[in-house]
Structure formats: structure tokens, C-alpha cells
Motif scaffolding. Structure first.
Motif, PDB file in Angstrom:
ATOM      1  N   ARG A  27       7.698   6.771  -1.265  1.00 54.84           N
ATOM      2  CA  ARG A  27       6.689   7.698  -1.782  1.00 54.84           C
ATOM      3  C   ARG A  27       5.429   7.708  -0.917  1.00 54.84           C
ATOM      4  O   ARG A  27       4.542   8.524  -1.148  1.00 54.84           O
ATOM      5  N   VAL A  28       5.340   6.811   0.039  1.00 56.13           N
ATOM      6  CA  VAL A  28       4.099   6.632   0.787  1.00 56.13           C
ATOM      7  C   VAL A  28       3.987   7.685   1.882  1.00 56.13           C
ATOM      8  O   VAL A  28       4.934   7.940   2.630  1.00 56.13           O
ATOM      9  N   HIS A  29       2.813   8.304   1.979  1.00 60.01           N
ATOM     10  CA  HIS A  29       2.542   9.314   3.005  1.00 60.01           C
ATOM     11  C   HIS A  29       1.744   8.667   4.136  1.00 60.01           C
ATOM     12  O   HIS A  29       0.559   8.371   3.979  1.00 60.01           O
ATOM     13  N   HIS A  30       2.388   8.444   5.271  1.00 56.93           N
ATOM     14  CA  HIS A  30       1.726   7.863   6.433  1.00 56.93           C
ATOM     15  C   HIS A  30       1.396   8.951   7.450  1.00 56.93           C
ATOM     16  O   HIS A  30       2.126   9.923   7.588  1.00 56.93           O
ATOM     17  N   GLU A  31       0.293   8.748   8.174  1.00 52.36           N
ATOM     18  CA  GLU A  31      -0.012   9.607   9.307  1.00 52.36           C
ATOM     19  C   GLU A  31       0.992   9.318  10.414  1.00 52.36           C
ATOM     20  O   GLU A  31       1.162   8.162  10.813  1.00 52.36           O
ATOM     21  N   PRO A  32       1.692  10.333  10.927  1.00 54.55           N
ATOM     22  CA  PRO A  32       2.687  10.076  11.972  1.00 54.55           C
ATOM     23  C   PRO A  32       2.028   9.712  13.295  1.00 54.55           C
ATOM     24  O   PRO A  32       0.869  10.025  13.555  1.00 54.55           O
ATOM     25  N   GLN A  33       2.774   9.029  14.148  1.00 53.30           N
ATOM     26  CA  GLN A  33       2.310   8.742  15.503  1.00 53.30           C
ATOM     27  C   GLN A  33       2.167  10.055  16.275  1.00 53.30           C
ATOM     28  O   GLN A  33       2.895  11.020  16.028  1.00 53.30           O
ATOM     29  N   VAL A 238       3.211  -6.948  -7.596  1.00 58.25           N
ATOM     30  CA  VAL A 238       2.380  -7.987  -8.224  1.00 58.25           C
ATOM     31  C   VAL A 238       1.242  -8.415  -7.312  1.00 58.25           C
ATOM     32  O   VAL A 238       0.091  -8.567  -7.756  1.00 58.25           O
ATOM     33  N   GLU A 239       1.545  -8.571  -6.013  1.00 58.71           N
ATOM     34  CA  GLU A 239       0.562  -9.147  -5.099  1.00 58.71           C
ATOM     35  C   GLU A 239      -0.419  -8.118  -4.525  1.00 58.71           C
ATOM     36  O   GLU A 239      -1.581  -8.457  -4.268  1.00 58.71           O
ATOM     37  N   PHE A 240       0.045  -6.872  -4.332  1.00 58.75           N
ATOM     38  CA  PHE A 240      -0.787  -5.907  -3.614  1.00 58.75           C
ATOM     39  C   PHE A 240      -1.041  -4.592  -4.359  1.00 58.75           C
ATOM     40  O   PHE A 240      -2.146  -4.058  -4.293  1.00 58.75           O
ATOM     41  N   ARG A 241      -0.042  -4.051  -5.032  1.00 56.14           N
ATOM     42  CA  ARG A 241      -0.214  -2.763  -5.691  1.00 56.14           C
ATOM     43  C   ARG A 241      -1.136  -2.872  -6.899  1.00 56.14           C
ATOM     44  O   ARG A 241      -2.054  -2.080  -7.081  1.00 56.14           O
ATOM     45  N   ASP A 242      -0.857  -3.828  -7.762  1.00 58.48           N
ATOM     46  CA  ASP A 242      -1.627  -4.030  -8.991  1.00 58.48           C
ATOM     47  C   ASP A 242      -2.852  -4.879  -8.679  1.00 58.48           C
ATOM     48  O   ASP A 242      -2.886  -6.081  -8.912  1.00 58.48           O
ATOM     49  N   LYS A 243      -3.885  -4.235  -8.150  1.00 58.31           N
ATOM     50  CA  LYS A 243      -5.037  -4.957  -7.622  1.00 58.31           C
ATOM     51  C   LYS A 243      -5.826  -5.718  -8.697  1.00 58.31           C
ATOM     52  O   LYS A 243      -6.378  -6.784  -8.433  1.00 58.31           O
ATOM     53  N   TRP A 257      -1.686   3.162  -2.895  1.00 55.35           N
ATOM     54  CA  TRP A 257      -0.287   2.921  -2.534  1.00 55.35           C
ATOM     55  C   TRP A 257       0.317   4.094  -1.766  1.00 55.35           C
ATOM     56  O   TRP A 257       0.852   3.913  -0.665  1.00 55.35           O
ATOM     57  N   ILE A 258       0.231   5.308  -2.293  1.00 54.83           N
ATOM     58  CA  ILE A 258       0.947   6.440  -1.683  1.00 54.83           C
ATOM     59  C   ILE A 258       0.144   7.148  -0.599  1.00 54.83           C
ATOM     60  O   ILE A 258       0.717   7.852   0.238  1.00 54.83           O
ATOM     61  N   LEU A 259      -1.174   6.973  -0.601  1.00 56.49           N
ATOM     62  CA  LEU A 259      -2.026   7.613   0.406  1.00 56.49           C
ATOM     63  C   LEU A 259      -2.918   6.558   1.058  1.00 56.49           C
ATOM     64  O   LEU A 259      -4.142   6.570   0.905  1.00 56.49           O
ATOM     65  N   PRO A 260      -2.319   5.636   1.787  1.00 53.63           N
ATOM     66  CA  PRO A 260      -3.107   4.551   2.379  1.00 53.63           C
ATOM     67  C   PRO A 260      -4.061   5.071   3.446  1.00 53.63           C
ATOM     68  O   PRO A 260      -3.831   6.107   4.062  1.00 53.63           O
ATOM     69  N   SER A 261      -5.129   4.342   3.645  1.00 54.94           N
ATOM     70  CA  SER A 261      -6.103   4.707   4.679  1.00 54.94           C
ATOM     71  C   SER A 261      -5.598   4.201   6.015  1.00 54.94           C
ATOM     72  O   SER A 261      -5.962   3.117   6.483  1.00 54.94           O
ATOM     73  N   ASP A 262      -4.727   4.982   6.628  1.00 59.03           N
ATOM     74  CA  ASP A 262      -4.126   4.585   7.896  1.00 59.03           C
ATOM     75  C   ASP A 262      -5.124   4.698   9.046  1.00 59.03           C
ATOM     76  O   ASP A 262      -6.143   5.383   8.957  1.00 59.03           O
ATOM     77  N   TYR A 263      -4.788   4.046  10.123  1.00 62.47           N
ATOM     78  CA  TYR A 263      -5.512   4.211  11.377  1.00 62.47           C
ATOM     79  C   TYR A 263      -5.438   5.677  11.794  1.00 62.47           C
ATOM     80  O   TYR A 263      -4.369   6.287  11.784  1.00 62.47           O
TER      81      TYR A 263
END
Length: 315
Positions: A27-33, A238-243, A257-263
Motif C-alpha cells: 500500500r506504500v507510495h514511494h517516490e520512484p528513482q 508494533v514497533e514502527f506503525r503504531d507510534k 505508513w502509506i505516504l512516507p517522507s521519502d528522499y
């Protein structure tokens, strides 16, 4: 529109396909290279060429002489200079690079445009989109095929209104692009999060708990043993999504989670191009500075920029 076309249209509106039981859904939207080439200017400028025009346009560089290449690069510079002040800034370069990298999106919108622009006025109204997409449902509100068309239409209308910046229920090409590809637009990100949560939040409590999170990615289908990647996803939740460690994800946690602040690759490349070409170090580029370094932007060979120019004009 037949059922197959209809379902394809729905898929563009982020209705998702079911994964195989052992296949992870992303489900995660990453900025492509910007390029699959190595960014090493000491060896070649291939990465910069792909970034500046897109990989497909870069492949056509061998067709023209260096002189023709410089001439067309000058034409490109005129397009990049959005405010027509005679200079190209990092921001303008970044916008151009992002546009060049999203050719496949604009091509997709262009391919659908004529189907929805029924009156050929260069705009698509909500009524036009609704009638083309849901015409069969409007004629028969209770079709016996298992699809909840009313719910789909309500969801599409909500997204259309969000994409329609001036609120006239008529979409320009840019607004229609935001409607079909909301993940590409900052002002549409809230609707991406909302739709994702609605898809996953099976008990409709406004949150995504661990089992809903896993259930969206994986179906046990009678198997008691989970693949290793599922166990890893449980740990990730448990460790990262549920802050805030309350056992569920709220809207902001889902967005992270789905729209991370990518480089930002486009921003970094724009900064690099300005640094390498800015002869007087004033932080912006003239056409002459860019053309003098044409091999950095378009290589020592040349390309036919005609399609790029036309496509950019259309948007």
C-alpha cells in the motif's frame, strides 16, 4: 462501457485487487528513482539525462547532432522558465524533472480523456464522468453482479470534488489527473489516506488494528502457519506503525505508513544541475549557462524534444 472497462476504471481510482494468500500487497507510495543508471558524473551523465527528460526520451538522443541538440535544449529551457523572467531556478527545474518522470501518468490520462470528455469542450464534468462510468447502474440501480455501485459512486464523487480546486464540478486536465492519480498531488493526500483506511478498517471504528492491517495483506485461507514476511509485518506494526502504542493506527499514523517522507530525488537532482551549470554562482541559471553545459542535460548526442514540448504544453 463494458464491465471489463468499468473495472479497469475503478482500479485507476484505487480500488484494489485481491492478493494471492502468500503474496504481499504493498500500500506504500514511494517516490520512484529518477534513473536505473549509477549517478557518477566522472564516468557519464547518463543518470542526469534520464532525470532531466525521462528514460524513454533520453534513448532518442543519438538522432541529432550536437548543434540540433543545443537548439532544442534552448526550447526546453523556455518551457522550464515558468515565470518567463529569463532564469531557471532550482524550483523550476525540480518541477520539470517531476513532470518528465511522470510521463506514464500523463499518457494514461490522455488515453482516457476522450472517453470522458463527451461534449469535447476540453473539460470533464462530474456528470460526464458519472454517466460514462456508472451509466449502466443509473439505468438499473440494483444490478445482480455483487458490486456496490452506489458506494463506489459516492466515493468517486468525493474524490472528484477534492481534485476540483475551484469547486465548479468541472475538471481541467490537471484536476482530472489529480482525480485519477491522487497519490501524486500533495492536496490529495488526505483522500488517499481516507480511502485506504476505509478499505482496511473492517469494523469501521476509524482505526486500523493489527489484525486489520495483516488481513489486508494476507489471507490465511485455512493455513495456520504464516510466512516469515507476515511475522515481520506484525513486528513492523508494533514497533514502527503504531507510534503511540495504543494497538491501532489513526489517520496520521496511516499517512506516515502509506505516504512516507521519502528522499526527494528531483530536488537533489535540480540542486546538482544548478551547482554544475551556474557559472556566476548567483543560484539560478540563464539559457546560455544551460546550453553551455548541454552535455550534462542532454548528452553529447541529441534528441528529438518535439514530443516532450507538446506534452508539456498540454499540461
Amino acid at each position: 462501457m463494458d464491465l471489463q472497462q468499468f473495472l479497469m476504471c475503478l482500479s485507476l481510482c484505487t480500488a484494489f485487487a485481491l492478493s494471492k494468500p502468500t503474496e504481499k500487497k504493498d500500500r506504500v507510495h514511494h517516490e520512484p528513482q529518477l534513473s536505473d543508471k549509477v549517478h557518477n558524473d566522472a564516468q557519464s551523465f547518463d543518470y542526469d539525462h534520464d532525470a532531466f527528460l525521462g528514460a524513454e526520451e533520453a534513448k532518442t538522443f543519438d538522432q541529432l547532432t550536437p548543434e540540433e541538440s543545443k537548439e532544442r535544449l534552448g526550447m526546453i529551457v523556455d518551457k522550464i522558465d515558468a515565470d518567463k523572467d529569463g532564469f531557471v531556478t532550482e524550483g523550476e527545474l525540480k518541477s520539470w524533472i517531476k513532470h518528465a518522470q511522470k510521463k506514464y501518468i500523463y499518457d494514461n490520462v490522455e488515453n482516457q480523456w476522450q472517453e470522458f470528455d463527451m461534449n469535447q469542450d476540453g473539460l470533464i464534468s462530474w456528470d460526464e464522468y458519472r454517466n460514462v462510468t456508472y451509466g449502466t447502474y443509473l439505468d438499473d440501480p440494483d444490478p445482480d453482479d455483487g458490486f456496490n455501485y452506489k458506494q463506489m459512486m459516492v466515493r468517486d464523487e468525493r474524490r472528484f470534488k477534492m481534485a476540483d480546486k475551484d469547486g465548479d464540478l468541472i475538471a481541467t486536465k490537471e484536476e482530472f489527473t489529480a482525480f485519477l492519480h491522487p497519490e501524486e498531488y500533495d492536496y490529495m493526500k488526505d483522500i488517499v489516506v481516507q480511502e485506504t483506511m476505509e478499505d482496511i478498517d473492517k469494523n469501521a471504528d476509524g482505526f486500523i488494528d493489527l489484525e486489520e492491517y495483516i488481513g489486508d495483506m494476507y489471507s490465511h485461507d485455512g493455513n495456520t502457519d504464516e510466512p516469515e514476511w507476515v511475522k515481520t509485518e506484525r513486528e513492523q506494526f508494533v514497533e514502527f506503525r503504531d507510534k503511540n502504542r495504543d494497538g491501532k493506527m489513526d489517520k496520521e499514523e496511516t499517512k506516515d505508513w502509506i505516504l512516507p517522507s521519502d528522499y526527494d530525488h528531483a530536488e537533489a537532482e535540480a540542486r546538482h544541475l544548478v551547482y554544475e551549470s551556474d557559472q556566476n554562482k548567483d543560484g539560478k541559471l540563464t539559457k546560455e549557462e544551460i546550453v553551455d553545459k548541454y552535455d550534462l542535460f542532454v548528452g553529447s548526442q541529441a534528441t528529438d524534444f518535439g514530443e516532450a514540448l507538446v506534452r508539456h504544453d498540454e499540461f
